[in-house]
Design a protein around this motif. Structure first.
Motif, short mmCIF file in Angstrom:
data_model
loop_
_atom_site.label_atom_id
_atom_site.label_comp_id
_atom_site.label_asym_id
_atom_site.label_seq_id
_atom_site.Cartn_x
_atom_site.Cartn_y
_atom_site.Cartn_z
N GLY A 332 -9.75 0.06 -0.15
CA GLY A 332 -8.35 0.30 -0.48
C GLY A 332 -7.72 1.49 0.21
O GLY A 332 -6.68 1.99 -0.24
N LYS A 333 -8.31 1.97 1.31
CA LYS A 333 -7.75 3.14 2.01
C LYS A 333 -6.33 2.86 2.51
O LYS A 333 -5.43 3.68 2.32
N SER A 334 -6.15 1.71 3.14
CA SER A 334 -4.82 1.37 3.68
C SER A 334 -3.79 1.25 2.57
O SER A 334 -2.64 1.69 2.74
N THR A 335 -4.17 0.69 1.44
CA THR A 335 -3.24 0.54 0.32
C THR A 335 -2.79 1.90 -0.19
O THR A 335 -1.61 2.10 -0.49
N THR A 336 -3.72 2.85 -0.27
CA THR A 336 -3.36 4.20 -0.70
C THR A 336 -2.42 4.86 0.31
O THR A 336 -1.44 5.51 -0.08
N LEU A 337 -2.69 4.66 1.60
CA LEU A 337 -1.79 5.22 2.62
C LEU A 337 -0.39 4.62 2.51
O LEU A 337 0.61 5.34 2.64
N TYR A 338 -0.31 3.31 2.27
CA TYR A 338 1.00 2.67 2.09
C TYR A 338 1.73 3.27 0.89
O TYR A 338 2.96 3.47 0.93
N ALA A 339 1.00 3.55 -0.19
CA ALA A 339 1.62 4.15 -1.38
C ALA A 339 2.19 5.53 -1.05
O ALA A 339 3.29 5.89 -1.50
N PHE A 340 1.45 6.31 -0.26
CA PHE A 340 1.95 7.63 0.16
C PHE A 340 3.21 7.49 1.02
O PHE A 340 4.19 8.21 0.82
N LEU A 341 3.15 6.57 1.99
CA LEU A 341 4.31 6.38 2.88
C LEU A 341 5.54 5.90 2.11
O LEU A 341 6.67 6.28 2.42
N LYS A 342 5.29 5.07 1.10
CA LYS A 342 6.40 4.58 0.28
C LYS A 342 7.11 5.74 -0.42
O LYS A 342 8.34 5.76 -0.52
N GLU A 343 6.35 6.73 -0.87
CA GLU A 343 6.94 7.90 -1.51
C GLU A 343 7.72 8.75 -0.52
O GLU A 343 8.78 9.30 -0.85
#
Length: 565
Positions: A332-343
Motif C-alpha cells: 500500500g505504499k503508492s496508496t499512502t503517497l496518493y493520500a498525501f498528494l491529495k492533501e
C-alpha cells in the motif's frame, strides 16, 4: 417542517457536517430539488456508511451494516434478485412468530414496502443498511450464479470451433464470428471471472494452466483463494478472449505481454492490468484490479493513528526534502503517497508525478507514465520535470543510483520529493540510499522522514471471538498477566477466513538534527533504529501490537509482521 433542514440539523448535531457547511448544503439542495442525504454523498461530505448512525437515529430505525447479518439463503431464493436490487431490500430471516426481518436501503420508499408486502402477508421488522452494501451483496450472488452457469455450459465440443479458429487466425477473423463468439460459454466465463472479482473485493485475479485443468484464484485481503477450475481443452478460447479484451497479440505465446482492460461494472469504472507469462502448460494470466473511482482515502482510513498524524502533519509541512515510503510489494505504499498528494493538492501548488504505471488519476496533478520503449525512464522523466517548475514531485520508485542522485539533488534545491523504496524497515532505507551511491551527507541534508508500512488483516467483525491469552501469547505480547484478545473464527461473510479487509501499520522515522549528525558518521541501521526509538519512533511490531490489544487484528498477523522485519 422542512425535512431537509431538520436532517441537516441532526447531521450537525452528530458532527457529520459543520454549521457553515449546513447552510451551504441546504441552499444547494433547495436549488437542485434533491434530498440532503443523496447530495452529501454525491459531494463527498460523507459516505453512506459514515452517515448511517445519524440517518438511522433521525428516522428512528435500527441500523447496521450488511455484513452483520446471517442471511437465510432458502428465504432469499424465494425473491427476485432484480426486485431486491431495484428496491434495495434483502429479506434476512423469519422468526418463530412469523415476523420477517428486512434489510432496507431506502427506509422511506413506501413503494418498495408495498412490493414486498404483496410477496409476504406476515408482519415485518426493518433495519436500515447502506444501499451500496445491498448492491454489493446482490452483485456477489449474481456473479457466483453467472460463473457457475458458465462453468456448467463450458463443454469441449461446443467450444471446439472457436479453439480451432483462435489457434490459426488473427483477431479480425475471430471477431467475424460475431454473435457465436459473444454467446460462447468460454466468453461468458471470462466476463463472469472479471465481474465476480468486484463484489468479492479481489485485488488480483490469477488464471493458471496445468496439465489437465485451469485454475482461477482471487487474492482477497492479501490471501489467494481458489474460485473455479475448468478443463485445459477450453483454455485456448479463454486465453484468446482475455487477449482480445486487453488488446494483446493472440498469436504470440512465447514472450510475456502486458495490456489493459477498461470496464464499467455496476456504474463504476474499473481498470484491469493484464500480464501474461508463458509456462510449460500455456500462458498464465495475472490481472490487477483497480477501481478508478474509489480513491477517497483519508489518513485515518489508511490506518494512521492520531499520534502518527501529528508527525505526518510535520512531515507534510516541510517545503522541501525527501519523504520515503518503504516496504515490500503490495503493502500500500503508492496508496499512502496518493493520500498525501491529495492533501497537498491545491491551486497554488504544481505537483508532478512519475509512475509505472499510473494507478489512479487525480485532478489537478500532472501524472507521467514511464515508457521504457521511448526511453522515458524515472531518471529521464525526473530531469524533464525539474524544468517544469514543480513544487512537489512524486516518483513511483527509486530503482537505481541515477534516479536516487537526481531525487536527492531535487530535494536539496527546494523541491518536496515523495518516493518509495523496497526495504524491510525505516532505518534500512537510509543505508539503502547510501549503498546506491548517494553520499551520506547528502542523505542527511535531504531526508525529511521514512515511513515503513505493512498491511495486516482486520478480524471479521461478525465472527471474531474474544478469549484469554495463553502463556505463549503473553510472552509474544510482553505481558505478565493474561488479558482477553480477539481471534479469527470464520463465517459466510468472510468466506470462512476469519478476516475481512486490511489496514496499514506504520513505522515513522522523523529525521531530527541528532539523527542527521549520526548518518554522517556512517553508522549501521541498527544504531539508527535505536536512536529513532529513543526519539519516539514506534516500531512496526509495536504498532501492530496496539491493534491486537484493541481487538482489530490477531496475534498471528502480529507474528507475520515480526517475521518480515
Amino acid at each position: 417542517m422542512n425535512l431537509n433542514f431538520e436532517l441537516l440539523q441532526y447531521y450537525q448535531f452528530k458532527r457529520v457536517v459543520k454549521r457553515k457547511e449546513r447552510n451551504i448544503i441546504f441552499k444547494e439542495c433547495e436549488r437542485l430539488g434533491i434530498p440532503v442525504d443523496k447530495y452529501m454523498i454525491a459531494k463527498q461530505y460523507c459516505t453512506e456508511v459514515s452517515a448511517l448512525p445519524a440517518l438511522g437515529e433521525f428516522l428512528s430505525i435500527p441500523y447496521a451494516e450488511m455484513d452483520m447479518f446471517d442471511v437465510d439463503r432458502e428465504l432469499l431464493d424465494k425473491f427476485s434478485l432484480t426486485m431486491m436490487k431495484k428496491h434495495k431490500i434483502v429479506p434476512i430471516t423469519i422468526d418463530k412468530n412469523g415476523i420477517m426481518l428486512l434489510a432496507v436501503g431506502k427506509p422511506l420508499d413506501f413503494v418498495a414496502m408495498s412490493v414486498i408486502a404483496t410477496m409476504y402477508t406476515g408482519k415485518f421488522d426493518y433495519v436500515y443498511v447502506p444501499s451500496v452494501q445491498i448492491d454489493v451483496f446482490i452483485d456477489s450472488i449474481v456473479a457466483v450464479l453467472s460463473t457457475t452457469s458458465a462453468l456448467e455450459s463450458l463443454q469441449k465440443d461446443r467450444d471446439q470451433a472457436i479453439i480451432e479458429q483462435t489457434a490459426s487466425s488473427d483477431i479480425e477473423m475471430l471477431l467475424e464470428r460475431g454473435e457465436d463468439v459473444i454467446n460462447a460459454p468460454a466468453v461468458r466465463l471470462v466476463d463472469s471471472i472479471i465481474r465476480e472479482a468486484i463484489p468479492f473485493r479481489a485485488s488480483d485475479i490469477h488464471i493458471e494452466p496445468y496439465e489437465k485443468s485451469v485454475r482461477v484464484r482471487y487474492r482477497i485481503d492479501g490471501d489467494l483463494s481458489e474460485r473455479a477450475e475448468f478443463p485445459i481443452e477450453s483454455y485456448p478460447a479463454i486465453a484468446a478472449r482475455f487477449k482480445i479484451l486487453s488488446a494483446l497479440n493472440i498469436a504470440e505465446r512465447r514472450i510475456p505481454q502486458d495490456g489493459r482492460i477498461n470496464m464499467f461494472i455496476n456504474g463504476k469504472e474499473y481498470d484491469f492490468r493484464v500480464s501474461t507469462l508463458p509456462t510449460v502448460h500455456g500462458e498464465k494470466f495475472g490481472i490487477r484490479v483497480l477501481d478508478k473511482t474509489a480513491f477517497n482515502f483519508s489518513r485515518a482510513e489508511l490506518g494512521f493513528t492520531p499520534e502518527e498524524n501529528v508527525i505526518v502533519d510535520k512531515i507534510l509541512a516541510h517545503p522541501h526534502g525527501v519523504v520515503l515510503l518503504s516496504g515490500p510489494t503490495g503493502c500500500g505504499k503508492s496508496t499512502t503517497l496518493y493520500a498525501f498528494l491529495k492533501e497537498l493538492n491545491s491551486a497554488d501548488v504544481n505537483i508532478v508525478t512519475v509512475e509505472d504505471p499510473v494507478e489512479y488519476t487525480m485532478h489537478g496533478i500532472n501524472q507521467v507514465q514511464v515508457n521504457p520503449k521511448t526511453n522515458l525512464t524515472f531518471a529521464t522523466a525526473l530531469r524533464s520535470i525539474l524544468r517544469q517548475d514543480p513544487d512537489i514531485i512524486m516518483l513511483g520508485e527509486i530503482r537505481d543510483e541515477e534516479t536516487a542522485q537526481i531525487a536527492i539533488r531535487a530535494a536539496i534545491t527546494g523541491h518536496l520529493v515523495f518516493s518509495t523504496l523496497h526495504t524491510n524497515d525505516a532505518p534500512s532505507a537510509l543505508t539503502r540510499l547510501i549503498d546506491m551511491g548517494v553520499t551520506s551527507y547528502l542523505v542527511a541534508d535531504a531526508l525529511v522522514a521514512v515511513i515503513a508500512q505493512r498491511l495486516v488483516k482486520r478480524l471479521c467483525p461478525v465472527c471474531k471471538k474474544r478469549g484469554k491469552t495463553n502463556p505463549r501469547e503473553m510472552d509474544i505480547l510482553g505481558l505478565t498477566e493474561p488479558i482477553r484478545i480477539s481471534r479469527p473464527q470464520g463465517c459466510q461473510f468472510c468466506n470462512g477466513t476469519g478476516y475481512k479487509g486490511r489496514l496499514a501499520v506504520h513505522e515513522i522515522m522523523y529525521m531530527t538534527e541528532e539523527m542527521k549528525n549520526i548518518i554522517n558518521k556512517d553508522v549501521s541501521s541498527d544504531v539508527l533504529r535505536e536512536m529513532a526509538i529513543q526519539n519516539g519512533m514506534t516500531t512496526l511490531f509495536d504498532a501492530c501490537k496496539v491493534y491486537v490489544l484493541k481487538g482489530v487484528t490477531s496475534i498471528s498477523e502480529l507474528m507475520s509482521v515480526a517475521t518480515n522485519i
